[in-house]
Motif scaffolding. Sequence first.
Motif, mmCIF file in Angstrom:
data_model
loop_
_atom_site.group_PDB
_atom_site.id
_atom_site.type_symbol
_atom_site.label_atom_id
_atom_site.label_comp_id
_atom_site.label_asym_id
_atom_site.label_seq_id
_atom_site.Cartn_x
_atom_site.Cartn_y
_atom_site.Cartn_z
ATOM 1 N N PHE A 30 -2.832 -2.554 4.694
ATOM 2 C CA PHE A 30 -2.350 -2.106 3.383
ATOM 3 C C PHE A 30 -3.276 -1.001 2.903
ATOM 4 N N THR A 31 -2.754 0.204 2.749
ATOM 5 C CA THR A 31 -3.555 1.347 2.316
ATOM 6 C C THR A 31 -2.719 2.233 1.400
ATOM 7 N N ARG A 32 -3.372 3.268 0.884
ATOM 8 C CA ARG A 32 -2.646 4.270 0.109
ATOM 9 C C ARG A 32 -1.970 5.300 1.004
ATOM 10 N N GLY A 33 -2.249 5.226 2.300
ATOM 11 C CA GLY A 33 -1.641 6.164 3.247
ATOM 12 C C GLY A 33 -2.258 7.541 3.206
ATOM 13 N N GLU A 42 0.561 1.378 16.274
ATOM 14 C CA GLU A 42 1.121 0.146 16.828
ATOM 15 C C GLU A 42 1.121 -1.020 15.848
ATOM 16 N N VAL A 43 0.517 -0.856 14.656
ATOM 17 C CA VAL A 43 0.496 -1.949 13.686
ATOM 18 C C VAL A 43 1.379 -1.607 12.486
ATOM 19 N N GLU A 44 1.705 -2.627 11.712
ATOM 20 C CA GLU A 44 2.516 -2.419 10.516
ATOM 21 C C GLU A 44 1.664 -1.817 9.406
ATOM 22 N N HIS A 45 2.151 -0.752 8.807
ATOM 23 C CA HIS A 45 1.480 -0.102 7.689
ATOM 24 C C HIS A 45 2.262 -0.375 6.403
ATOM 25 N N LEU A 46 1.585 -0.968 5.420
ATOM 26 C CA LEU A 46 2.168 -1.137 4.095
ATOM 27 C C LEU A 46 1.475 -0.159 3.161
ATOM 28 N N ILE A 47 2.245 0.576 2.391
ATOM 29 C CA ILE A 47 1.685 1.596 1.506
ATOM 30 C C ILE A 47 1.749 1.096 0.065
ATOM 31 N N GLY A 48 0.666 1.320 -0.656
ATOM 32 C CA GLY A 48 0.611 0.931 -2.064
ATOM 33 C C GLY A 48 -0.715 1.339 -2.659
ATOM 34 N N ASP A 49 -1.117 0.643 -3.703
ATOM 35 C CA ASP A 49 -2.367 0.945 -4.386
ATOM 36 C C ASP A 49 -2.964 -0.357 -4.896
ATOM 37 N N ARG A 50 -4.268 -0.549 -4.643
ATOM 38 C CA ARG A 50 -4.927 -1.770 -5.085
ATOM 39 C C ARG A 50 -4.779 -1.990 -6.588
ATOM 40 N N ASP A 51 -4.728 -0.912 -7.335
ATOM 41 C CA ASP A 51 -4.677 -1.015 -8.792
ATOM 42 C C ASP A 51 -3.274 -0.727 -9.305
ATOM 43 N N GLY A 52 -2.410 -1.764 -9.200
ATOM 44 C CA GLY A 52 -1.121 -1.649 -9.867
ATOM 45 C C GLY A 52 0.107 -1.492 -9.006
ATOM 46 N N ASN A 53 -0.053 -1.254 -7.704
ATOM 47 C CA ASN A 53 1.130 -1.093 -6.861
ATOM 48 C C ASN A 53 0.989 -1.948 -5.601
ATOM 49 N N LEU A 54 1.203 -3.244 -5.772
ATOM 50 C CA LEU A 54 1.072 -4.207 -4.680
ATOM 51 C C LEU A 54 2.421 -4.759 -4.241
ATOM 52 N N SER A 55 3.485 -4.088 -4.619
ATOM 53 C CA SER A 55 4.832 -4.634 -4.402
ATOM 54 C C SER A 55 5.141 -4.870 -2.930
ATOM 55 N N SER A 56 4.555 -4.068 -2.042
ATOM 56 C CA SER A 56 4.863 -4.238 -0.615
ATOM 57 C C SER A 56 4.283 -5.527 -0.043
ATOM 58 N N LEU A 57 3.419 -6.212 -0.815
ATOM 59 C CA LEU A 57 2.839 -7.482 -0.360
ATOM 60 C C LEU A 57 3.678 -8.687 -0.778
ATOM 61 N N ILE A 58 4.577 -8.486 -1.708
ATOM 62 C CA ILE A 58 5.338 -9.601 -2.288
ATOM 63 C C ILE A 58 6.266 -10.226 -1.244
ATOM 64 N N GLY A 59 6.237 -11.561 -1.193
ATOM 65 C CA GLY A 59 7.140 -12.293 -0.322
ATOM 66 C C GLY A 59 6.721 -12.374 1.124
ATOM 67 N N ARG A 60 5.529 -11.893 1.440
ATOM 68 C CA ARG A 60 5.043 -11.900 2.818
ATOM 69 C C ARG A 60 4.051 -13.039 3.029
ATOM 70 N N LYS A 61 3.800 -13.370 4.313
ATOM 71 C CA LYS A 61 2.863 -14.428 4.676
ATOM 72 C C LYS A 61 1.945 -13.938 5.795
ATOM 73 N N TRP A 62 0.662 -14.294 5.677
ATOM 74 C CA TRP A 62 -0.292 -14.001 6.733
ATOM 75 C C TRP A 62 -1.204 -15.214 6.930
ATOM 76 N N ASP A 63 -1.726 -15.348 8.128
ATOM 77 C CA ASP A 63 -2.681 -16.433 8.376
ATOM 78 C C ASP A 63 -4.009 -16.169 7.683
ATOM 79 N N ALA A 64 -4.372 -14.901 7.577
ATOM 80 C CA ALA A 64 -5.649 -14.541 6.957
ATOM 81 C C ALA A 64 -5.553 -13.171 6.326
ATOM 82 N N VAL A 65 -6.298 -12.991 5.245
ATOM 83 C CA VAL A 65 -6.430 -11.693 4.583
ATOM 84 C C VAL A 65 -7.894 -11.278 4.636
ATOM 85 N N ILE A 66 -8.139 -10.008 4.920
ATOM 86 C CA ILE A 66 -9.495 -9.453 4.872
ATOM 87 C C ILE A 66 -9.492 -8.302 3.878
#
Length: 338
Positions: A30-33, A42-66
Amino acid sequence: MNILVLGGTKFLGRHLVEESLRRGHEVTIFTRGKTNADLFPEVEHLIGDRDGNLSSLIGRKWDAVIDTSGYVPRVVGQSTAILASATSVYTFISSISVYKDFSTPGLTEDAEVLKLEDETVEEVTGETYGALKALCEEEVKKTFPDRHLIIRPGLIVGPHDPTDRFTYWPSRVGNGGEVLAPDDPNTPVQIIDVRDLASFIVQQLENKAVGTYHVTGPDEKLTLGELLEQTKHELNAQTTFTWVPKSFLDQHDIKMWIDMPLYIPLGIGMDGFSAVNLDKSLGDGLSLRPIRETIVDTFKWSQTRDEQYTMQAGITKNKEQELLETWQKEKQMNIAPN
Protein backbone atom coordinates in the motif's frame (compact mmCIF):
# COMPACT_ATOMS: atom_id res chain seq x y z
CA MET A 1 1.30 -16.08 4.53
CA ASN A 2 -0.45 -13.19 2.84
CA ILE A 3 1.32 -10.02 4.01
CA LEU A 4 0.30 -6.38 3.64
CA VAL A 5 3.18 -3.89 3.73
CA LEU A 6 2.27 -0.26 4.36
CA GLY A 7 5.00 1.44 2.39
CA GLY A 8 6.82 -1.21 0.36
CA THR A 9 9.01 0.56 -2.17
CA LYS A 10 11.55 2.48 -0.10
CA PHE A 11 14.51 1.10 1.89
CA LEU A 12 13.16 -1.18 4.65
CA GLY A 13 9.84 -1.61 2.82
CA ARG A 14 11.46 -2.84 -0.37
CA HIS A 15 13.72 -5.24 1.56
CA LEU A 16 10.70 -6.60 3.45
CA VAL A 17 8.92 -7.25 0.17
CA GLU A 18 12.00 -8.96 -1.28
CA GLU A 19 12.48 -11.11 1.83
CA SER A 20 8.81 -12.07 2.01
CA LEU A 21 8.78 -13.10 -1.64
CA ARG A 22 12.04 -15.01 -1.23
CA ARG A 23 10.43 -17.01 1.57
CA GLY A 24 7.40 -17.85 -0.55
CA HIS A 25 4.81 -15.46 0.89
CA GLU A 26 2.21 -13.45 -1.00
CA VAL A 27 2.63 -9.69 -0.69
CA THR A 28 0.39 -6.66 -1.13
CA ILE A 29 1.86 -3.18 -0.85
CA PHE A 30 0.00 0.00 0.00
CA THR A 31 1.67 3.22 -1.17
CA ARG A 32 0.91 6.58 -2.71
CA GLY A 33 2.33 5.27 -5.98
CA LYS A 34 4.96 8.00 -6.12
CA THR A 35 8.25 6.44 -4.96
CA ASN A 36 9.79 3.63 -7.03
CA ALA A 37 6.33 2.84 -8.39
CA ASP A 38 7.77 0.43 -10.96
CA LEU A 39 9.19 -1.91 -8.31
CA PHE A 40 7.65 -5.35 -7.76
CA PRO A 41 5.30 -5.68 -10.75
CA GLU A 42 4.64 -9.23 -9.55
CA VAL A 43 2.84 -8.11 -6.36
CA GLU A 44 -0.48 -6.39 -5.80
CA HIS A 45 -0.22 -2.61 -5.51
CA LEU A 46 -2.89 -0.70 -3.60
CA ILE A 47 -2.80 3.07 -4.03
CA GLY A 48 -3.94 5.51 -1.36
CA ASP A 49 -2.70 7.77 1.40
CA ARG A 50 -1.98 7.00 5.05
CA ASP A 51 -3.73 10.22 6.04
CA GLY A 52 -7.31 10.00 4.89
CA ASN A 53 -7.42 7.71 1.86
CA LEU A 54 -7.42 4.10 3.04
CA SER A 55 -10.43 2.97 1.02
CA SER A 56 -8.46 0.38 -0.96
CA LEU A 57 -7.88 -1.54 2.31
CA ILE A 58 -11.57 -1.88 3.16
CA GLY A 59 -13.01 -5.39 3.07
CA ARG A 60 -9.66 -7.12 2.62
CA LYS A 61 -7.92 -9.75 4.77
CA TRP A 62 -4.25 -10.47 5.40
CA ASP A 63 -2.42 -12.84 7.71
CA ALA A 64 -0.08 -10.06 8.78
CA VAL A 65 0.40 -6.32 8.36
CA ILE A 66 3.78 -4.57 8.49
CA ASP A 67 3.64 -0.83 9.02
CA THR A 68 6.94 0.71 7.90
CA SER A 69 5.75 4.28 7.48
CA GLY A 70 3.98 5.37 10.67
CA TYR A 71 5.27 8.52 12.34
CA VAL A 72 2.19 10.31 13.69
CA PRO A 73 -0.21 8.54 16.12
CA ARG A 74 -3.37 9.98 14.60
CA VAL A 75 -2.39 8.60 11.20
CA VAL A 76 -1.35 5.23 12.61
CA GLY A 77 -4.69 5.13 14.44
CA GLN A 78 -6.51 5.43 11.12
CA SER A 79 -4.68 2.37 9.80
CA THR A 80 -5.15 0.24 12.90
CA ALA A 81 -8.85 1.08 13.03
CA ILE A 82 -9.52 0.04 9.45
CA LEU A 83 -7.36 -3.10 9.77
CA ALA A 84 -8.60 -4.18 13.22
CA SER A 85 -10.48 -7.20 11.89
CA ALA A 86 -8.43 -7.61 8.72
CA THR A 87 -5.32 -9.26 10.12
CA SER A 88 -4.04 -11.60 12.81
CA VAL A 89 -1.05 -9.44 13.76
CA TYR A 90 -0.03 -5.81 13.24
CA THR A 91 3.70 -5.20 13.04
CA PHE A 92 4.87 -1.66 13.70
CA ILE A 93 8.36 -0.44 12.88
CA SER A 94 9.26 1.90 15.72
CA SER A 95 12.72 3.05 16.83
CA ILE A 96 15.34 2.85 19.55
CA SER A 97 14.75 6.61 19.85
CA VAL A 98 11.58 6.09 21.93
CA TYR A 99 13.49 5.98 25.22
CA LYS A 100 13.56 8.77 27.76
CA ASP A 101 17.05 8.23 29.19
CA PHE A 102 20.09 7.00 27.28
CA SER A 103 22.63 7.78 29.97
CA THR A 104 23.18 4.11 30.87
CA PRO A 105 24.14 1.26 28.50
CA GLY A 106 22.09 -1.92 28.46
CA LEU A 107 18.56 -0.58 28.08
CA THR A 108 15.93 -3.32 27.79
CA GLU A 109 12.58 -3.21 26.04
CA ASP A 110 10.73 -2.29 29.25
CA ALA A 111 12.68 0.96 29.82
CA GLU A 112 10.68 4.19 30.20
CA VAL A 113 9.75 5.89 26.92
CA LEU A 114 9.47 9.55 26.03
CA LYS A 115 6.26 11.53 26.39
CA LEU A 116 5.09 14.71 24.71
CA GLU A 117 3.75 17.51 26.88
CA ASP A 118 1.32 18.27 24.07
CA GLU A 119 0.17 15.02 22.47
CA THR A 120 -1.54 16.89 19.64
CA VAL A 121 1.84 17.84 18.17
CA GLU A 122 2.34 16.21 14.77
CA GLU A 123 5.45 17.90 13.41
CA VAL A 124 8.20 15.29 13.19
CA THR A 125 11.53 16.81 14.27
CA GLY A 126 14.65 15.60 16.02
CA GLU A 127 13.00 16.58 19.29
CA THR A 128 9.59 14.96 18.69
CA TYR A 129 10.47 11.89 16.61
CA GLY A 130 11.04 9.44 19.49
CA ALA A 131 8.02 10.53 21.53
CA LEU A 132 5.77 10.38 18.46
CA LYS A 133 6.98 6.86 17.71
CA ALA A 134 6.17 5.87 21.31
CA LEU A 135 2.64 7.26 20.90
CA CYS A 136 2.29 5.37 17.62
CA GLU A 137 3.16 2.18 19.47
CA GLU A 138 0.35 2.92 21.94
CA GLU A 139 -2.12 3.36 19.08
CA VAL A 140 -1.18 -0.08 17.77
CA LYS A 141 -1.54 -1.66 21.21
CA LYS A 142 -4.99 -0.11 21.73
CA THR A 143 -6.39 -1.91 18.71
CA PHE A 144 -4.16 -5.00 18.83
CA PRO A 145 -3.54 -5.52 22.58
CA ASP A 146 -2.44 -9.14 22.20
CA ARG A 147 -1.67 -9.17 18.49
CA HIS A 148 1.08 -6.60 18.05
CA LEU A 149 4.71 -6.97 17.07
CA ILE A 150 6.69 -3.82 17.88
CA ILE A 151 10.14 -3.60 16.31
CA ARG A 152 12.57 -1.01 17.67
CA PRO A 153 15.54 -0.95 15.32
CA GLY A 154 18.77 0.88 15.88
CA LEU A 155 20.27 2.72 12.93
CA ILE A 156 19.16 0.83 9.81
CA VAL A 157 21.93 0.62 7.21
CA GLY A 158 22.75 -1.06 3.94
CA PRO A 159 21.86 -0.86 0.24
CA HIS A 160 19.19 1.71 -0.70
CA ASP A 161 19.56 3.71 2.52
CA PRO A 162 18.30 7.23 1.70
CA THR A 163 19.78 8.82 4.84
CA ASP A 164 23.51 8.11 4.21
CA ARG A 165 24.12 8.06 7.98
CA PHE A 166 26.22 4.91 7.50
CA THR A 167 26.85 5.04 3.76
CA TYR A 168 28.96 8.17 4.18
CA TRP A 169 31.83 6.20 5.74
CA PRO A 170 32.14 3.33 3.21
CA SER A 171 31.74 5.83 0.37
CA ARG A 172 34.30 8.24 1.77
CA VAL A 173 36.85 5.65 2.92
CA GLY A 174 36.44 3.58 -0.23
CA ASN A 175 37.25 6.58 -2.40
CA GLY A 176 40.57 6.99 -0.60
CA GLY A 177 42.74 9.91 0.42
CA GLU A 178 42.95 11.62 3.81
CA VAL A 179 39.74 11.21 5.81
CA LEU A 180 38.72 13.48 8.68
CA ALA A 181 37.37 11.47 11.63
CA PRO A 182 36.49 12.18 15.27
CA ASP A 183 39.26 11.36 17.74
CA ASP A 184 37.00 9.32 19.98
CA PRO A 185 37.56 5.80 18.66
CA ASN A 186 36.00 4.07 21.68
CA THR A 187 32.56 5.52 20.94
CA PRO A 188 30.18 2.53 20.69
CA VAL A 189 28.31 1.86 17.47
CA GLN A 190 25.16 -0.19 16.92
CA ILE A 191 23.71 -0.69 13.46
CA ILE A 192 21.40 -3.20 11.79
CA ASP A 193 21.78 -4.28 8.20
CA VAL A 194 18.39 -3.71 6.58
CA ARG A 195 18.45 -7.24 5.15
CA ASP A 196 18.95 -8.79 8.59
CA LEU A 197 16.15 -6.61 9.96
CA ALA A 198 13.77 -7.67 7.20
CA SER A 199 14.67 -11.32 7.71
CA PHE A 200 14.01 -11.14 11.46
CA ILE A 201 10.65 -9.44 11.01
CA VAL A 202 9.37 -12.00 8.51
CA GLN A 203 10.79 -14.82 10.63
CA GLN A 204 8.92 -13.53 13.69
CA LEU A 205 5.69 -13.39 11.71
CA GLU A 206 6.22 -16.96 10.56
CA ASN A 207 6.77 -17.94 14.19
CA LYS A 208 3.64 -16.02 15.29
CA ALA A 209 5.72 -13.97 17.72
CA VAL A 210 4.27 -10.93 19.44
CA GLY A 211 5.68 -8.29 21.78
CA THR A 212 8.45 -5.70 21.57
CA TYR A 213 12.00 -6.27 20.32
CA HIS A 214 15.20 -4.29 19.99
CA VAL A 215 16.66 -5.17 16.61
CA THR A 216 20.17 -3.91 16.09
CA GLY A 217 23.72 -5.23 16.19
CA PRO A 218 26.36 -6.43 16.18
CA ASP A 219 26.14 -9.09 18.89
CA GLU A 220 29.55 -8.02 20.21
CA LYS A 221 30.79 -4.56 21.12
CA LEU A 222 31.79 -2.45 18.12
CA THR A 223 33.46 0.94 18.33
CA LEU A 224 33.63 3.70 15.76
CA GLY A 225 37.39 3.30 15.52
CA GLU A 226 37.06 -0.43 14.82
CA LEU A 227 34.38 0.18 12.22
CA LEU A 228 36.44 2.75 10.35
CA GLU A 229 39.58 0.62 10.43
CA GLN A 230 37.64 -2.37 9.12
CA THR A 231 36.12 -0.20 6.41
CA LYS A 232 39.63 0.80 5.37
CA HIS A 233 40.73 -2.85 5.42
CA GLU A 234 37.82 -3.96 3.24
CA LEU A 235 37.73 -1.09 0.75
CA ASN A 236 40.94 0.87 0.43
CA ALA A 237 44.09 0.13 2.41
CA GLN A 238 45.70 3.34 1.12
CA THR A 239 43.17 5.56 2.93
CA THR A 240 44.52 7.50 5.91
CA PHE A 241 42.63 8.92 8.87
CA THR A 242 43.24 12.26 10.53
CA TRP A 243 41.66 12.05 13.97
CA VAL A 244 40.55 15.40 15.35
CA PRO A 245 39.19 16.14 18.84
CA LYS A 246 35.61 17.05 19.68
CA SER A 247 36.74 20.57 20.61
CA PHE A 248 37.93 21.15 17.04
CA LEU A 249 34.70 19.79 15.58
CA ASP A 250 32.64 21.96 17.93
CA GLN A 251 34.71 25.03 17.09
CA HIS A 252 33.90 24.56 13.41
CA ASP A 253 30.23 23.69 13.95
CA ILE A 254 30.61 20.09 12.83
CA LYS A 255 27.63 18.30 14.35
CA MET A 256 27.79 14.83 15.81
CA TRP A 257 25.69 12.15 14.09
CA ILE A 258 24.82 14.43 11.13
CA ASP A 259 28.16 15.85 9.93
CA MET A 260 30.13 13.03 11.56
CA PRO A 261 27.77 10.08 11.06
CA LEU A 262 27.58 7.43 13.83
CA TYR A 263 29.51 9.71 16.18
CA ILE A 264 27.96 10.38 19.58
CA PRO A 265 30.70 11.31 22.06
CA LEU A 266 30.89 9.54 25.37
CA GLY A 267 30.03 11.49 28.50
CA ILE A 268 27.17 13.65 27.20
CA GLY A 269 24.36 11.55 28.64
CA MET A 270 23.96 9.35 25.54
CA ASP A 271 26.29 6.45 26.36
CA GLY A 272 23.40 3.98 26.07
CA PHE A 273 22.08 5.09 22.69
CA SER A 274 24.34 2.71 20.79
CA ALA A 275 24.55 0.11 23.54
CA VAL A 276 21.03 -1.27 24.05
CA ASN A 277 20.42 -4.81 25.25
CA LEU A 278 19.87 -7.37 22.46
CA ASP A 279 19.24 -10.51 24.54
CA LYS A 280 15.59 -10.84 23.58
CA SER A 281 16.00 -10.61 19.81
CA LEU A 282 19.17 -12.73 19.77
CA GLY A 283 17.39 -15.31 21.91
CA ASP A 284 14.56 -15.38 19.36
CA GLY A 285 16.87 -16.06 16.47
CA LEU A 286 18.10 -12.68 15.20
CA SER A 287 20.87 -13.52 12.74
CA LEU A 288 23.48 -10.87 11.94
CA ARG A 289 25.76 -10.99 8.93
CA PRO A 290 29.44 -10.02 9.31
CA ILE A 291 29.95 -6.25 9.38
CA ARG A 292 32.39 -6.56 6.48
CA GLU A 293 29.54 -7.75 4.26
CA THR A 294 27.46 -4.69 5.13
CA ILE A 295 30.43 -2.40 4.48
CA VAL A 296 31.26 -3.90 1.08
CA ASP A 297 27.67 -4.21 -0.16
CA THR A 298 26.82 -0.67 0.93
CA PHE A 299 29.87 0.69 -0.87
CA LYS A 300 29.09 -1.23 -4.05
CA TRP A 301 25.53 0.06 -4.04
CA SER A 302 26.66 3.64 -3.35
CA GLN A 303 28.87 3.49 -6.43
CA THR A 304 25.81 2.88 -8.64
CA ARG A 305 24.25 6.24 -7.79
CA ASP A 306 24.44 9.23 -10.08
CA GLU A 307 27.79 11.02 -10.05
CA GLN A 308 25.99 14.25 -9.17
CA TYR A 309 24.28 12.70 -6.13
CA THR A 310 24.69 14.76 -2.94
CA MET A 311 25.21 12.88 0.30
CA GLN A 312 22.44 13.44 2.85
CA ALA A 313 24.82 13.05 5.79
CA GLY A 314 28.48 13.80 6.43
CA ILE A 315 30.53 16.67 5.11
CA THR A 316 31.40 17.57 1.53
CA LYS A 317 34.84 16.86 0.12
CA ASN A 318 35.54 20.60 -0.08
CA LYS A 319 34.52 21.12 3.55
CA GLU A 320 36.63 18.18 4.64
CA GLN A 321 39.67 19.55 2.81
CA GLU A 322 39.15 22.96 4.39
CA LEU A 323 38.97 21.41 7.85
CA LEU A 324 42.04 19.25 7.28
CA GLU A 325 44.07 22.28 6.21
CA THR A 326 42.86 24.26 9.22
CA TRP A 327 43.73 21.40 11.57
CA GLN A 328 47.25 21.11 10.17
CA LYS A 329 47.80 24.85 10.52
CA GLU A 330 46.60 24.82 14.12
CA LYS A 331 48.88 21.89 14.92
CA GLN A 332 51.86 23.72 13.46
CA MET A 333 51.05 26.86 15.42
CA ASN A 334 50.82 24.86 18.65
CA ILE A 335 54.25 23.27 18.19
CA ALA A 336 56.03 26.33 16.80
CA PRO A 337 58.68 27.79 19.15
CA ASN A 338 57.96 31.20 20.73
